[in-house]
Scaffold this motif. Structure first.
Motif, PDB file in Angstrom:
ATOM      1  N   GLY A  73       7.487   1.219  -8.250  1.00 10.31           N
ATOM      2  CA  GLY A  73       6.276   1.915  -7.843  1.00 10.31           C
ATOM      3  C   GLY A  73       6.285   3.380  -8.201  1.00 10.31           C
ATOM      4  N   PHE A  74       7.457   3.943  -8.377  1.00 12.21           N
ATOM      5  CA  PHE A  74       7.611   5.336  -8.788  1.00 12.21           C
ATOM      6  C   PHE A  74       7.401   5.503 -10.294  1.00 12.21           C
ATOM      7  CE2 PHE A  74      10.028   8.449  -5.879  1.00 12.21           C
ATOM      8  CZ  PHE A  74       9.168   9.494  -6.186  1.00 12.21           C
ATOM      9  N   GLY A  75       7.314   4.366 -11.005  1.00 11.57           N
ATOM     10  CA  GLY A  75       7.230   4.421 -12.454  1.00 11.57           C
ATOM     11  C   GLY A  75       8.575   4.512 -13.129  1.00 11.57           C
ATOM     12  N   TRP A  76       9.650   4.237 -12.396  1.00  3.79           N
ATOM     13  CA  TRP A  76      10.997   4.291 -12.948  1.00  3.79           C
ATOM     14  C   TRP A  76      11.338   2.968 -13.614  1.00  3.79           C
ATOM     15  CZ3 TRP A  76      13.743   6.511  -7.982  1.00  3.79           C
ATOM     16  CH2 TRP A  76      13.319   7.834  -7.789  1.00  3.79           C
ATOM     17  N   PRO A  77      11.969   2.990 -14.790  1.00  2.00           N
ATOM     18  CA  PRO A  77      12.313   1.745 -15.477  1.00  2.00           C
ATOM     19  C   PRO A  77      13.399   0.974 -14.742  1.00  2.00           C
ATOM     20  CG  PRO A  77      13.244   3.632 -16.640  1.00  2.00           C
ATOM     21  CD  PRO A  77      12.342   4.187 -15.574  1.00  2.00           C
TER      22      PRO A  77
ATOM     23  N   PRO B 249       4.666  -0.489  -4.039  1.00  2.00           N
ATOM     24  CA  PRO B 249       3.476  -0.305  -3.194  1.00  2.00           C
ATOM     25  C   PRO B 249       3.470  -1.278  -2.018  1.00  2.00           C
ATOM     26  CG  PRO B 249       2.882  -0.415  -5.528  1.00  2.00           C
ATOM     27  CD  PRO B 249       4.322  -0.830  -5.433  1.00  2.00           C
ATOM     28  N   GLU B 250       3.234  -0.747  -0.827  1.00  2.41           N
ATOM     29  CA  GLU B 250       3.216  -1.565   0.384  1.00  2.41           C
ATOM     30  C   GLU B 250       2.190  -1.015   1.362  1.00  2.41           C
ATOM     31  OE1 GLU B 250       7.985  -2.662   0.064  1.00  2.41           O
ATOM     32  OE2 GLU B 250       7.281  -1.292   1.616  1.00  2.41           O
ATOM     33  N   PRO B 251       1.707  -1.833   2.296  1.00  4.60           N
ATOM     34  CA  PRO B 251       0.701  -1.353   3.251  1.00  4.60           C
ATOM     35  C   PRO B 251       1.238  -0.237   4.132  1.00  4.60           C
ATOM     36  CG  PRO B 251       0.877  -3.764   3.285  1.00  4.60           C
ATOM     37  CD  PRO B 251       2.029  -3.253   2.488  1.00  4.60           C
ATOM     38  N   GLY B 252       0.322   0.593   4.638  1.00  2.00           N
ATOM     39  CA  GLY B 252       0.733   1.663   5.524  1.00  2.00           C
ATOM     40  C   GLY B 252       0.836   1.235   6.967  1.00  2.00           C
ATOM     41  N   HIS B 253       0.038   0.253   7.389  1.00  2.00           N
ATOM     42  CA  HIS B 253       0.052  -0.166   8.784  1.00  2.00           C
ATOM     43  C   HIS B 253       1.228  -1.099   9.055  1.00  2.00           C
ATOM     44  CE1 HIS B 253      -2.171  -3.216   6.484  1.00  2.00           C
ATOM     45  NE2 HIS B 253      -1.716  -4.081   7.358  1.00  2.00           N
ATOM     46  N   ALA B 254       1.586  -1.222  10.319  1.00  2.67           N
ATOM     47  CA  ALA B 254       2.735  -2.031  10.712  1.00  2.67           C
ATOM     48  C   ALA B 254       2.541  -3.473  10.276  1.00  2.67           C
ATOM     49  CB  ALA B 254       2.942  -1.954  12.218  1.00  2.67           C
ATOM     50  N   VAL B 255       3.475  -3.977   9.488  1.00  3.15           N
ATOM     51  CA  VAL B 255       3.323  -5.321   8.935  1.00  3.15           C
ATOM     52  C   VAL B 255       4.681  -5.799   8.437  1.00  3.15           C
ATOM     53  CG1 VAL B 255       2.797  -4.501   6.590  1.00  3.15           C
ATOM     54  CG2 VAL B 255       1.933  -6.732   7.328  1.00  3.15           C
ATOM     55  N   ARG B 256       4.867  -7.103   8.458  1.00  2.64           N
ATOM     56  CA  ARG B 256       6.053  -7.711   7.859  1.00  2.64           C
ATOM     57  C   ARG B 256       5.811  -7.808   6.346  1.00  2.64           C
ATOM     58  NH1 ARG B 256      11.403  -9.888   7.853  1.00  2.64           N
ATOM     59  NH2 ARG B 256      11.420 -11.735   6.535  1.00  2.64           N
ATOM     60  N   VAL B 257       6.645  -7.131   5.540  1.00  2.31           N
ATOM     61  CA  VAL B 257       6.468  -7.072   4.092  1.00  2.31           C
ATOM     62  C   VAL B 257       7.388  -8.085   3.419  1.00  2.31           C
ATOM     63  CG1 VAL B 257       6.648  -5.623   2.035  1.00  2.31           C
ATOM     64  CG2 VAL B 257       5.807  -4.642   4.186  1.00  2.31           C
ATOM     65  N   GLN B 258       6.822  -8.934   2.587  1.00  8.29           N
ATOM     66  CA  GLN B 258       7.607  -9.873   1.788  1.00  8.29           C
ATOM     67  C   GLN B 258       7.897  -9.201   0.447  1.00  8.29           C
ATOM     68  OE1 GLN B 258       8.776 -12.872   2.894  1.00  8.29           O
ATOM     69  NE2 GLN B 258       9.958 -12.991   0.980  1.00  8.29           N
ATOM     70  N   ASP B 259       8.926  -8.370   0.423  1.00  8.83           N
ATOM     71  CA  ASP B 259       9.198  -7.498  -0.719  1.00  8.83           C
ATOM     72  C   ASP B 259      10.164  -8.152  -1.707  1.00  8.83           C
ATOM     73  OD1 ASP B 259      11.129  -7.257   1.278  1.00  8.83           O
ATOM     74  OD2 ASP B 259      11.599  -5.174   0.797  1.00  8.83           O
ATOM     75  N   ASP B 260       9.714  -9.235  -2.324  1.00  9.35           N
ATOM     76  CA  ASP B 260      10.554  -9.946  -3.288  1.00  9.35           C
ATOM     77  C   ASP B 260      10.955  -9.066  -4.462  1.00  9.35           C
ATOM     78  OD1 ASP B 260      10.410 -12.203  -1.718  1.00  9.35           O
ATOM     79  OD2 ASP B 260       8.878 -13.197  -2.942  1.00  9.35           O
ATOM     80  N   ASP B 261      10.079  -8.110  -4.827  1.00  8.03           N
ATOM     81  CA  ASP B 261      10.420  -7.220  -5.942  1.00  8.03           C
ATOM     82  C   ASP B 261      11.640  -6.365  -5.609  1.00  8.03           C
ATOM     83  OD1 ASP B 261       8.942  -5.910  -4.000  1.00  8.03           O
ATOM     84  OD2 ASP B 261       7.308  -5.345  -5.362  1.00  8.03           O
TER      85      ASP B 261
ATOM     86  N   THR C 162       3.922   8.604  -0.228  1.00  6.55           N
ATOM     87  CA  THR C 162       3.330   7.704  -1.225  1.00  6.55           C
ATOM     88  C   THR C 162       4.321   6.679  -1.764  1.00  6.55           C
ATOM     89  OG1 THR C 162       3.851   9.143  -3.129  1.00  6.55           O
ATOM     90  CG2 THR C 162       1.775   9.559  -1.950  1.00  6.55           C
ATOM     91  N   GLN C 163       5.631   6.835  -1.472  1.00  8.67           N
ATOM     92  CA  GLN C 163       6.647   5.925  -1.997  1.00  8.67           C
ATOM     93  C   GLN C 163       7.459   5.337  -0.844  1.00  8.67           C
ATOM     94  OE1 GLN C 163       6.727   5.166  -5.231  1.00  8.67           O
ATOM     95  NE2 GLN C 163       5.120   6.668  -5.686  1.00  8.67           N
ATOM     96  N   ARG C 164       7.645   4.014  -0.884  1.00  6.25           N
ATOM     97  CA  ARG C 164       8.362   3.323   0.191  1.00  6.25           C
ATOM     98  C   ARG C 164       9.611   2.641  -0.374  1.00  6.25           C
ATOM     99  NH1 ARG C 164       5.724   2.468   5.103  1.00  6.25           N
ATOM    100  NH2 ARG C 164       3.657   3.468   5.192  1.00  6.25           N
ATOM    101  N   PHE C 165      10.766   3.100   0.062  1.00  3.73           N
ATOM    102  CA  PHE C 165      12.056   2.586  -0.398  1.00  3.73           C
ATOM    103  C   PHE C 165      12.753   1.712   0.636  1.00  3.73           C
ATOM    104  CE2 PHE C 165      11.659   6.090  -3.397  1.00  3.73           C
ATOM    105  CZ  PHE C 165      12.401   5.690  -4.508  1.00  3.73           C
ATOM    106  N   GLY C 166      12.218   1.585   1.840  1.00  3.68           N
ATOM    107  CA  GLY C 166      12.986   1.070   2.960  1.00  3.68           C
ATOM    108  C   GLY C 166      13.230  -0.420   2.984  1.00  3.68           C
ATOM    109  N   LEU C 167      14.355  -0.801   3.606  1.00  2.00           N
ATOM    110  CA  LEU C 167      14.561  -2.172   4.052  1.00  2.00           C
ATOM    111  C   LEU C 167      13.734  -2.445   5.300  1.00  2.00           C
ATOM    112  CD1 LEU C 167      18.467  -2.254   3.757  1.00  2.00           C
ATOM    113  CD2 LEU C 167      16.846  -3.333   2.177  1.00  2.00           C
TER     114      LEU C 167
END
Length: 453
Positions: A323-327, A360-372, A413-418
């Motif tokens: 999401g940062f545009g990093w390769p 990219p992930e939602p801002g509101h509290a939510v369970r994120v399925q971050d397979d990427d 604007t960037q979300r790195f978290g577990l």
């Protein structure tokens, strides 16, 4: 399950950790007598942060220490890399220690130990006191002794319980982006005039390491941001540009620590470092481990036009982006580790001090399925295993980050978290990657116990 989401092969004996930094998660910027840092100055400048965000309250972690410890205990990590801000311990960068602040970090250390998590503090994660920057900052040799005094104060309180310490985080980013281009605090634009900050940070690390060991610390290191440099083409000009960038991003920071000398900067027309008698001996004898923070490779071409630099940084072709545009190129981590170890066969063990990705992930509290993110972490852990197969000694792997946070000049604007953080409510919600990392750690331990029987 796709291979990219499966559990990677694990190097034997690898420790597992995750990381944060104080300015990015704590909030409470004026609590308990905290002083002002160069990052307070930076975020208060109009337009400096992309979304206009500030680090208040960020994740509100200064007041939610117990919540964060529970997240770490649930994850099952061996260690937690966090930072202690200089401006909380010495609000003006000098003078007596702030005992209230030390009480806070003592509580954090004791809470982690009670839940079976090793505390791994970082003494400097970019939060230079504003008063010290006004007196010259990392351009001044005087900052070295100031930092050593601060390190001794923290060690005096905590080194009886904390064995692992990081001194300075990513000196390269402070030099290149903080003093060189102005993208980060303290927002100087000195280009190669920033190079003295390299030596002063490395020397400060060495003096701090001595103070930590004198107080009983047994495992002291530094962590540098590194990148695998890829020439854009095979021309002599591109190869020379890649070599120049490798020197100023990687080797000028690693070689004094691992080889006892700076690379030949004068061959690039750059001035020598401000080295005094005994400096390099102290720096070269300062490590119990070497920290590598790795996010992406960098593709470099010969400079075009009237660029003040001898290289251009280009997109890396043919690879996906964060999401940062990093390769995203996991094999670049493997190749970097192998090359570093081959050039320095007697170097201490390596710790991956940070590795992770924003998406990219939602801002509101939510369970994120971050397979990427799971795919990113799995592939990079596999790259560490491949490096280990070639003889590289890696003893710890650290995910950046435990939770979404204030991402410096990029604000929120960037979300790195577990762990997902709703910055409006402060609600923390573990993502799918949290569960994946927890299960990976559990299974790795089970396999190791089975092998030992």
């Amino acid at each position: 399950m796709p291979e990219s989401l499966s559990a990677p092969r694990i190097p034997a004996g690898l420790r597992w950790s995750t990381a944060t930094s104080a300015f990015q998660i704590e909030g409470s910027r004026t609590a308990d007598g905290r002083g002002r840092s160069i990052w307070d100055d930076f975020v208060d400048r109009q337009g400096a942060v992309i979304d206009g965000g500030t680090a208040e309250p960020a994740c509100d972690s200064y007041r939610r220490t117990d919540d964060d410890i529970e997240l770490l205990a649930g994850l099952g990590v061996d260690g937690y890399r966090f930072s202690i801000p200089w401006v909380r311990i010495q609000p003006g960068g000098s003078g007596p220690a702030n005992s209230v602040a030390l009480d806070h970090y003592e509580k954090l250390v004791d809470g982690l130990l009670a839940r079976g998590v090793d505390p791994e503090p970082t003494l400097y994660h970019w939060e230079l006191p504003s008063e010290i920057e006004a007196a010259g900052g990392w351009l001044s040799r005087d900052t070295v002794s100031r930092f050593a005094d601060y390190a001794a104060m923290v060690a005096d309180r905590l080194a009886d319980r904390v064995s692992t310490w990081y001194t300075i985080n990513e000196a390269a980013m402070t030099t290149l982006q903080g003093y060189g281009t102005g993208e980060l605090a303290p927002a100087k634009q000195l280009l190669f005039g920033a190079l003295p900050t390299v030596h002063h940070q490395l020397l400060a690390h060495a003096h701090a390491a001595a103070a930590l060991r004198a107080a009983g610390a047994t495992r002291v290191g530094i962590t540098n941001n590194h990148t695998q440099v890829l020439p854009a083409g095979g021309s002599d000009a591109d190869l020379a540009a890649a070599h120049a960038y490798d020197l100023v991003h990687n080797r000028v920071f690693s070689e004094p620590l691992l080889a006892g000398a700076y690379p030949d900067l004068e061959a690039l027309g750059l001035p020598p470092m401000p080295v005094q008698d005994g400096d390099l001996e102290l720096i070269g004898d300062s490590l119990d481990f070497y920290g590598v923070n790795f996010y992406n490779p960098t593709t470099v071409a010969a400079a075009s036009g009237d660029s003040p630099l001898p290289f251009d940084l280009l997109p890396t072709p043919g690879v996906p982006l964060t999401g940062f545009g990093w390769p995203i190129m996991p094999e670049a981590l493997r190749d970097f580790l192998v090359d570093l170890s081959e050039r320095h066969p007697n170097m201490p063990p390596i710790v991956i001090g940070e590795n992770g990705a924003s998406f990219p992930e939602p801002g509101h509290a939510v369970r994120v399925q971050d397979d990427d993110r799971i795919a990113f972490l799995s592939a990079h852990i596999r790259a560490v295993a491949e490096a280990a197969d070639q003889g590289v000694r890696v003893e710890e792997y650290t995910v950046w980050s435990l939770m979404d946070n204030f991402e410096w000049a990029d604000g929120y604007t960037q979300r790195f978290g577990l762990v997902h953080v709703d910055f409006e409510s402060g609600i923390r919600t573990p993502k799918a990657s949290y569960d994946w990392y927890r299960d990976l750690i559990r299974d790795a331990r089970t396999d190791a116990e089975g092998s030992a029987r």
